[in-house]
Motif scaffolding. Structure first.
Motif, PDB file in Angstrom:
ATOM      1  N   PRO A 181       0.820  -1.219   0.000  1.00 26.95           N
ATOM      2  CA  PRO A 181       0.000   0.000   0.000  1.00 26.95           C
ATOM      3  C   PRO A 181       0.853   1.268   0.000  1.00 26.95           C
ATOM      4  N   LYS A 237      -0.058   4.354   1.682  1.00 25.33           N
ATOM      5  CA  LYS A 237      -0.085   5.061   2.964  1.00 25.33           C
ATOM      6  C   LYS A 237       0.558   4.227   4.065  1.00 25.33           C
ATOM      7  N   GLU A 239      -0.130   4.010   7.252  1.00 29.32           N
ATOM      8  CA  GLU A 239      -1.097   3.326   8.126  1.00 29.32           C
ATOM      9  C   GLU A 239      -1.537   2.006   7.482  1.00 29.32           C
ATOM     10  N   ASP A 240      -1.753   2.041   6.159  1.00 25.45           N
ATOM     11  CA  ASP A 240      -2.163   0.831   5.446  1.00 25.45           C
ATOM     12  C   ASP A 240      -1.029  -0.184   5.385  1.00 25.45           C
ATOM     13  N   LYS A 241       0.205   0.285   5.293  1.00 28.92           N
ATOM     14  CA  LYS A 241       1.356  -0.613   5.310  1.00 28.92           C
ATOM     15  C   LYS A 241       1.415  -1.375   6.642  1.00 28.92           C
ATOM     16  N   SER A 295      -1.564  -3.883   6.845  1.00 25.95           N
ATOM     17  CA  SER A 295      -1.291  -5.018   5.971  1.00 25.95           C
ATOM     18  C   SER A 295      -0.254  -5.951   6.591  1.00 25.95           C
ATOM     19  N   ASP A 353       6.871  -2.084   4.439  1.00 23.71           N
ATOM     20  CA  ASP A 353       5.876  -3.028   4.926  1.00 23.71           C
ATOM     21  C   ASP A 353       6.433  -4.451   5.013  1.00 23.71           C
TER      22      ASP A 353
END
Length: 161
Positions: A40, A42, A44-46, A49, A78
């Motif tokens: 991802p 962003k 936060e999404d990393k 995930s 990530d």
């Protein structure tokens, strides 16, 4: 430097992935599955995930995992977090990654089982140079053998602890 010709994995590589073939044929390990995760944008999404990867491995009751990353730089953020998420849940991880630099862009205490490869260095003699030979820097059978052997050692060590 972005993903160049030598770093691209072909469809044939995916159909005959040496890592999957090596693990599935080994009598000492039981291949439970393959998790495919994108990278991802962003942060936060990393992190989310990465945590999901750790939770998935924990729920599958995996005794160990081999991670492979087709990418570098931003993808390693990530990737490193996913390794940490698995290790903190007691799942030993060996990671294969292409690193055309000295090290990952991020660091944590769980990156001891990273098996870095970048074959273009052997060909050009300069770190980070691209050879433009299609798929020259993809995981080979030798890379897969090393990763599997390293994983077995980490799993054995964990079992003896």
């Amino acid at each position: 430097m972005g993903i160049g010709t030598s770093m691209k994995e072909t469809s044939l590589h995916y159909y005959r992935d040496p890592l999957v073939e090596m693990v599935s044929e080994d009598q000492d390990v039981n291949l439970r599955g393959i998790i495919i995760v994108g990278s991802p944008d962003k942060n936060e999404d990393k992190l989310l995930s990465s945590e999901r990867v750790g939770v998935t491995l924990e729920c599958a009751r995996a005794d160990g995992a081999i991670f492979s990353c087709n990418g570098l730089g931003n993808n390693h953020i990530d990737y490193a977090h996913a390794i940490e998420a698995a290790e903190k849940r007691g799942v030993p991880v060996v990671a294969l990654s292409m690193v055309p630099a000295k090290d990952f862009v991020v660091q944590n205490d769980c990156l001891d089982g990273v098996l870095c490869y970048y074959k273009a260095f052997e060909k050009t003699g300069a770190m980070g140079d691209e050879t433009t030979v299609l798929a020259e820097n993809t995981v080979s059978e030798l890379d897969a053998r090393k990763a599997l052997a390293m994983l077995k050692l980490k799993m054995r060590k964990k079992g003896n602890s």
